[in-house]
Design a protein around this motif. Structure first.
Motif, mmCIF file in Angstrom:
data_model
loop_
_atom_site.group_PDB
_atom_site.id
_atom_site.type_symbol
_atom_site.label_atom_id
_atom_site.label_comp_id
_atom_site.label_asym_id
_atom_site.label_seq_id
_atom_site.Cartn_x
_atom_site.Cartn_y
_atom_site.Cartn_z
ATOM 1 N N ARG A 1 -2.743 7.772 -6.973
ATOM 2 C CA ARG A 1 -4.032 7.177 -6.595
ATOM 3 C C ARG A 1 -4.994 6.822 -7.992
ATOM 4 N NH1 ARG A 1 -7.667 3.774 -4.892
ATOM 5 N NH2 ARG A 1 -8.759 4.210 -2.848
ATOM 6 N N PHE B 1 -0.162 12.200 -4.263
ATOM 7 C CA PHE B 1 -0.927 10.953 -3.879
ATOM 8 C C PHE B 1 -2.068 10.865 -4.860
ATOM 9 C CE2 PHE B 1 -4.620 9.547 -1.765
ATOM 10 C CZ PHE B 1 -4.285 8.042 -1.294
ATOM 11 N N TRP C 1 -5.175 12.149 0.797
ATOM 12 C CA TRP C 1 -3.926 11.855 1.489
ATOM 13 C C TRP C 1 -4.110 11.912 3.068
ATOM 14 C CZ3 TRP C 1 0.738 10.669 0.869
ATOM 15 C CH2 TRP C 1 1.974 11.257 1.629
ATOM 16 N N THR D 1 -9.178 6.362 2.247
ATOM 17 C CA THR D 1 -8.123 6.369 1.513
ATOM 18 C C THR D 1 -7.910 6.922 0.037
ATOM 19 O OG1 THR D 1 -8.438 3.984 0.858
ATOM 20 C CG2 THR D 1 -7.281 4.185 2.836
ATOM 21 N N GLY E 1 -8.759 1.015 3.041
ATOM 22 C CA GLY E 1 -9.729 1.948 3.729
ATOM 23 C C GLY E 1 -11.014 1.291 4.190
ATOM 24 N N LEU F 1 -5.181 -0.083 -1.862
ATOM 25 C CA LEU F 1 -5.685 1.213 -1.199
ATOM 26 C C LEU F 1 -7.259 1.106 -0.518
ATOM 27 C CD1 LEU F 1 -3.896 4.073 -2.802
ATOM 28 C CD2 LEU F 1 -3.150 2.651 -1.206
ATOM 29 N N HIS G 1 -2.857 4.309 7.776
ATOM 30 C CA HIS G 1 -1.304 3.795 8.254
ATOM 31 C C HIS G 1 -0.948 3.824 9.816
ATOM 32 C CE1 HIS G 1 0.557 2.749 4.672
ATOM 33 N NE2 HIS G 1 0.108 3.727 4.008
ATOM 34 N N TYR H 1 -5.537 8.933 4.099
ATOM 35 C CA TYR H 1 -4.723 7.592 3.664
ATOM 36 C C TYR H 1 -3.466 7.333 4.780
ATOM 37 C CZ TYR H 1 -0.466 5.466 1.344
ATOM 38 O OH TYR H 1 0.687 4.814 1.102
ATOM 39 N N VAL I 1 0.987 -1.094 -0.113
ATOM 40 C CA VAL I 1 0.069 0.072 -0.038
ATOM 41 C C VAL I 1 0.850 1.282 0.028
ATOM 42 C CG1 VAL I 1 -2.085 -1.252 0.763
ATOM 43 C CG2 VAL I 1 -0.134 -0.292 2.391
#
Length: 468
Positions: free
Chosen positions: A271, A267, A224, A221, A214, A210, A231, A227, A198
């Motif tokens: 993405r 991102f 940014w 996700t 989520g 991703l 993490h 996301y 990821v």
């Protein structure tokens, strides 16, 4: 016949050999700290007997099958599963015989050291494996594997493991780790957070990964901030099940330190799947710095394993998938590559970044000088192609004069081959004792100091560096 000699890997010169023997005697029975590896947590959770000698000792070990493949033995003949489900050899005895026929290929390699040590110490084999005795040795090992003393938990205890870390995807539910905890067994098997799936846009299924991240975190996700929050949440989940480290297998050691707005825009492009190769590399670089920042927050040790051209053969990747012996070392830059991350967090006293390399030319030129001054940096032990006697000697010779011993983190075995763990630690302990003995006999180190250092290299450094 003695399969393994008591003085293996010690100096042939009598005085140095005597000092090495004394040093080794003081550390040989210390518990094993295994802070980074790839054994299956399901083994310890289910605690079922291993299937047969081939499934235990050959099929999981890419050190073995890459050598055999180089000499014309197919992975199918060694029982390695294909991605398309096509049939492969399933008869353990046949796999074992084929391995025995080619065992001579491992002369002079660390695999030979590890394998002979395993046969002798774990299964009381006293003769070298050959085609003539292959069946008899197979039968002996197969019989032992049916004994409760050879189940995974019993072997963990027999090996004197104090703790072993597995390496687990950020998307893993860690159910085996939870089952181990719930069982009441006192063995300490902990996860490590591996987020490659990821954070690497080139990882297969990245966009779907991703989405899954989520789903399991409840974070958005698609953006940014969400996301990054995902993490953070997963890292806390791993910590609750004992994790003390993260692990990152990037093609390079490149890092970046973009402004938040720039990082968010990058991102979005990644993405959407519209990022080019340079932008995807920049995203990986930025995520190393983000992971380091998160480690400042949550205390997880960051391990970086760069410099491998993974899955070098697309044909073998298509047939067998990842981790099938076709990962090749590349030249790796650290001084320029790490600077953005070090500018951001390199002098943080609460952070530990363990740097590994497959580029030995970087030890004295780059890595030892970096670890010798930045508080956050530590040098990981010789890794993968270099966790060999010669590789370990070169590491000590090239790194010690600038980084010392205490900016390193001891040894870790980094293996999928569970029975080889004691053998790998034993090789490391012997090489370190031989190196220290040379310093003593050259009057560069007092013998009393050498005993202290030997203990640290075998046990103390790893335990402290990985917060175990």
């Amino acid at each position: 016949m003695t399969l393994i000699d008591d003085d293996r890997l010690f100096d042939a010169e009598p005085r140095a050999r005597g000092v090495a023997r004394a040093l080794y005697a003081g550390i040989r029975d210390l518990p094993l700290i295994s802070p980074h590896g790839h054994t299956d947590p399901g083994w310890y959770a289910r605690n079922e007997p291993f299937a047969d000698p081939a499934q235990l000792l050959i099929v999981p070990d890419h050190y073995i099958f890459r050598m055999l493949f180089s000499q014309g033995v197919t992975l199918e003949e060694l029982g390695v599963a294909r991605r398309d489900g096509a049939p492969v050899e399933s008869d353990g005895r046949r796999i074992w015989r084929r391995f025995a026929e080619h065992y001579y290929l491992f002369r002079g390699t660390p695999t030979r050291l590890w394998f002979d040590h395993t046969l002798a110490s774990l299964f009381d084999v006293t003769e070298r494996l050959t085609p003539l005795n292959a069946d008899a040795i197979f039968d002996r090992i197969a019989e032992r594997l049916q004994d409760d003393a050879y189940r995974p938990r019993a072997l963990y205890e027999r090996f004197n493991l104090e703790v072993i870390s597995t390496t687990d995807s950020a998307l893993d539910d860690l159910r085996w780790h939870q089952q181990i905890r719930d069982s009441g067994w006192p063995g300490r098997v902990i996860p490590a957070y591996r987020p490659d799936a990821v954070v690497d846009p080139d990882f297969e299924g990245f966009a779907a990964n991703l989405d899954r991240l989520g789903e399991i975190t409840g974070c958005d996700t698609g953006h940014w901030a969400g996301y990054l929050d995902a993490h953070r949440q997963r890292r806390q989940f791993f910590k609750r099940l004992g994790a003390t480290s993260t692990d990152h297998g990037h093609p390079t050691a490149d890092t970046a330190n973009l402004m938040p707005k720039e990082a968010g825009m990058l991102f979005d492009k990644v993405r959407s799947g519209k990022a080019d190769a340079a932008e995807r590399a920049l995203f990986r670089a930025q995520m190393l710095t983000e992971m380091a920042r998160m480690s400042v927050e949550d205390g997880l040790v960051l391990q970086l394993h760069p410099g491998s051209w993974r899955n070098h053969s697309p044909a073998m990747m298509d047939r067998f998938g990842r981790d099938k012996g076709f990962d090749i070392p590349t030249r790796t830059d650290y001084v320029r590559a790490l600077k953005p991350m070090l500018d951001a967090v390199g002098i943080e006293p609460a952070l530990t970044i363990v740097m590994f390399t497959l580029d030995e030319s970087s030890y004295s030129r780059e890595l030892a000088p970096l670890a010798g001054v930045y508080p956050a940096l530590r040098l990981g032990p010789p890794w993968w192609f270099h966790d060999s006697p010669e590789g370990m000697r070169r590491f000590r010779e090239l790194a010690t004069e600038t980084a010392g011993f205490y900016n390193t983190v001891g040894f870790n075995d980094d293996t999928r081959a569970f029975p080889s763990i004691p053998a790998r630690h034993d090789v490391s302990r012997r090489i370190d004792c031989a190196f220290l003995a040379r310093l003593v006999t050259e009057h560069r180190l007092d013998e009393e100091e050498a005993h202290e250092v030997a203990h640290e290299l075998a046990y103390g450094l790893a335990k402290r560096a990985y917060r175990l």
